[in-house]
Design an enzyme around this catalytic site. Structure first.
Site, mmCIF file in Angstrom:
data_model
loop_
_atom_site.group_PDB
_atom_site.id
_atom_site.type_symbol
_atom_site.label_atom_id
_atom_site.label_comp_id
_atom_site.label_asym_id
_atom_site.label_seq_id
_atom_site.Cartn_x
_atom_site.Cartn_y
_atom_site.Cartn_z
ATOM 1 N N ASN A 1 38.207 3.385 27.768
ATOM 2 C CA ASN A 1 37.184 4.062 26.957
ATOM 3 C C ASN A 1 36.351 2.964 26.319
ATOM 4 O OD1 ASN A 1 35.671 5.492 25.147
ATOM 5 N ND2 ASN A 1 37.386 6.534 24.178
ATOM 6 N N ARG B 1 36.401 6.952 30.711
ATOM 7 C CA ARG B 1 35.746 8.005 29.948
ATOM 8 C C ARG B 1 34.252 7.714 29.944
ATOM 9 N NH1 ARG B 1 35.136 8.865 23.600
ATOM 10 N NH2 ARG B 1 34.314 10.968 23.687
ATOM 11 N N HIS C 1 33.233 16.125 23.974
ATOM 12 C CA HIS C 1 34.675 16.278 23.717
ATOM 13 C C HIS C 1 35.291 17.235 24.736
ATOM 14 C CE1 HIS C 1 34.182 15.383 19.093
ATOM 15 N NE2 HIS C 1 34.442 14.268 19.759
ATOM 16 N N GLY D 1 34.377 12.257 15.036
ATOM 17 C CA GLY D 1 33.440 13.228 15.601
ATOM 18 C C GLY D 1 34.137 14.578 15.559
ATOM 19 N N ARG E 1 28.242 11.771 10.821
ATOM 20 C CA ARG E 1 27.108 12.513 11.411
ATOM 21 C C ARG E 1 26.871 13.814 10.657
ATOM 22 N NH1 ARG E 1 29.547 12.621 17.280
ATOM 23 N NH2 ARG E 1 30.496 10.565 17.084
ATOM 24 N N GLY F 1 42.437 13.919 14.736
ATOM 25 C CA GLY F 1 42.947 13.324 13.494
ATOM 26 C C GLY F 1 43.038 14.269 12.310
ATOM 27 N N GLU G 1 43.450 12.732 25.276
ATOM 28 C CA GLU G 1 42.375 12.557 26.244
ATOM 29 C C GLU G 1 42.742 11.534 27.312
ATOM 30 O OE1 GLU G 1 39.956 12.370 22.582
ATOM 31 O OE2 GLU G 1 38.297 12.946 23.868
HETATM 32 P P1 ADP Z 1 38.191 9.736 16.640
HETATM 33 O O1 ADP Z 1 37.100 10.751 16.662
HETATM 34 O O2 ADP Z 1 37.729 8.382 16.226
HETATM 35 O O3 ADP Z 1 39.088 9.753 17.856
HETATM 36 P P2 ADP Z 1 40.538 10.722 15.232
HETATM 37 O O4 ADP Z 1 40.814 11.927 16.047
HETATM 38 O O5 ADP Z 1 41.490 9.597 15.287
HETATM 39 O O6 ADP Z 1 39.066 10.201 15.399
HETATM 40 O O7 ADP Z 1 40.438 11.217 13.698
HETATM 41 C C1 ADP Z 1 40.121 10.360 12.665
HETATM 42 C C2 ADP Z 1 40.109 11.148 11.357
HETATM 43 O O8 ADP Z 1 41.407 11.730 11.160
HETATM 44 C C3 ADP Z 1 39.822 10.296 10.132
HETATM 45 O O9 ADP Z 1 38.895 10.931 9.283
HETATM 46 C C4 ADP Z 1 41.180 10.232 9.448
HETATM 47 O O10 ADP Z 1 41.058 10.096 8.070
HETATM 48 C C5 ADP Z 1 41.770 11.574 9.808
HETATM 49 N N1 ADP Z 1 43.202 11.554 9.594
HETATM 50 C C6 ADP Z 1 44.136 10.814 10.212
HETATM 51 N N2 ADP Z 1 45.358 11.021 9.663
HETATM 52 C C7 ADP Z 1 45.184 11.936 8.661
HETATM 53 C C8 ADP Z 1 46.048 12.570 7.721
HETATM 54 N N3 ADP Z 1 47.350 12.318 7.693
HETATM 55 N N4 ADP Z 1 45.498 13.467 6.860
HETATM 56 C C9 ADP Z 1 44.177 13.735 6.870
HETATM 57 N N5 ADP Z 1 43.315 13.160 7.734
HETATM 58 C C10 ADP Z 1 43.809 12.280 8.615
#
Ligand code: ADP
Length: 399
Positions: free
Chosen positions: A10, A91, A180, A212, A241, A330, A384
């Site tokens: 990626n 990706r 996505h 995102g 965003r 996340g 993914e």
């Molecule tokens: P990306 O789009 O970069 O792949 P991710 O799916 O890893 O992003 O998500 C990142 C987001 O998830 C960040 O805003 C992070 O703060 C949030 N996040 C990760 N762990 C937690 C948690 N335990 N509680 C709340 N938010 C979380």
């Protein structure tokens, strides 16, 4: 041996995330990230067999970065250049109208992905850099492009068409593409499996909430709507965003704030969303600010939830009722608060979240609605890389 493994790449403008994994068992042999490509001090963190190897120093370009990564693979027991890998899965963000399924890469495909750069100027050139580097370093290994837009290729005309001058739209490829897609497809498939139901018989809403964020409405396995559009800027409020805004704001900023169009683009992509409203883009930090009584953080959260619920309502009606609502990525996987607030007060629609199930410390795919609730509310971890590895293997098997 690495012959059964797929390398998933990626590639971003200054970074490369990668994983070497078995598409059959989903076991990850190694993974890592190259950061700050082209800057004075780059870095690589490579994880294999529970150990982490690091590299610090300038990394001139994507090929130099991947070459260093391959050295680290060899050090940690996977000599990709001599043992080979089954395939490389890339990706690719924008497939435009051209690509709607995983595609075996040749010179023509690289050229076509490159030509789509006008639709994704931040992403497609970086994806091409990753593809060209991997082709150079692993000649003879099949390389497959998996497109973020592909799952949404068949969106109904009413959902994918912007109400602007049709001739202008046609001349410039302006329509809603959605992003996505690999995650929405994988997660909706896992949701159906978790429920033991045929995906063809389910109406689903998926919320992919990471940095995102996007939502999709899926009928019988086929998406009928999604929140991202021509670019990944439309729809939900995201880390940096804006998501949906009145397009008149763009003209207003150009005329009244005397911004040029690149500054507006930067504002909406990098300095808006949760960050623009609260000063932080990480959801955990936002939560800490809210707990400390910060009113701007509170407002950012409320705007985020308001937008989520607006799309939830829209998709409930578009689908004419829903069987499963699934949270992933996340924030979706880790924030019980967001899940509870997104679905609060909807019992009359058969939608409820069980507080104990919602807050249980469980990483696996699971149901968080009461068992007797009409609508299944689920948390499903996205993967993914695994979806890309499986798609790459299928393309190679099909020749
Ligand atoms: P990306 O789009 O970069 O792949 P991710 O799916 O890893 O992003 O998500 C990142 C987001 O998830 C960040 O805003 C992070 O703060 C949030 N996040 C990760 N762990 C937690 C948690 N335990 N509680 C709340 N938010 C979380």
């Amino acid at each position: 041996m690495s012959e059964d493994l797929v390398l998933v790449i990626n590639s971003g403008s200054s970074s490369i995330k990668y994983q070497l994994l078995d598409p059959e068992t989903s076991a990850v042999a190694a993974s890592g990230m190259v950061e700050r490509i082209g800057e004075a001090e780059g870095g690589i963190e490579h994880k294999a067999d529970g150990k982490t190897v690091e590299h610090r120093g300038p990394i001139a370009d994507h090929t130099a970065g991947l070459r260093l990564v391959f050295d680290m693979f060899a050090e940690t027991g996977h000599d990709l250049a001599s043992e080979g890998v089954h395939a490389v899965g890339h990706r690719v963000v924008h497939g435009g109208e051209v690509f709607y399924r995983p595609t075996l890469i040749d010179d023509g495909v690289v050229e076509a992905i490159s030509e789509l750069s006008s639709l994704a100027p931040l992403h497609n050139p970086a994806n091409v850099a990753g593809i060209e580097s991997a082709r150079e370093l692993l000649p003879g290994v099949p390389q497959v492009a998996v497109f973020d837009t592909a799952f949404f290729h068949g969106l109904p005309a009413a959902a994918k068409t912007y109400a602007i001058d049709a001739k202008v739209a046609a001349a410039h490829g302006i329509r809603r593409y959605g992003f996505h897609g690999t995650s929405h497809e994988y997660v909706s498939g896992q949701a159906a499996a978790l429920l033991g139901r045929d995906p063809g018989a389910l109406n689903q809403i998926v919320f992919h909430l990471g940095n995102g964020a996007s939502a999709s409405a899926i009928r019988g396995g086929n998406p009928v709507d999604t929140t991202m559009g021509l670019t990944p800027l439309e729809g939900l409020v995201m880390g940096t965003r804006s998501g949906d805004i009145d397009p008149g704001i763009v003209a207003h900023l150009v005329r009244s704030a005397r911004m040029d169009i690149d500054q507006v683009d930067e504002l909406l992509n990098r300095d808006s969303g949760i960050k623009g409203l609260s000063g932080v883009n990480d959801f955990r930090e936002l939560q800490r600010l809210i707990d400390a009584g910060d009113p701007a953080a509170r407002l950012a959260y409320d705007v985020y939830i308001h937008r989520l619920r607006r799309y939830l309502g829209a998709y409930l009606i578009e689908l004419g009722g829903v069987d499963a609502i699934t949270f992933t990525a996340g924030v979706g996987e880790n924030s019980p608060q967001v899940r509870a607030d997104a679905l609060a007060g909807l019992t009359r629609f058969g939608i409820a979240v069980d507080p104990d199930r919602n807050t249980a410390k469980d990483r696996a795919a699971r149901r968080i609605s009461p068992l007797d609730a009409e609508v299944a509310v689920l948390v499903v971890p996205t993967n993914e890389e695994l979806a890309i590895a499986r798609a790459a293997r299928e393309v190679v098997a099909a020749g």
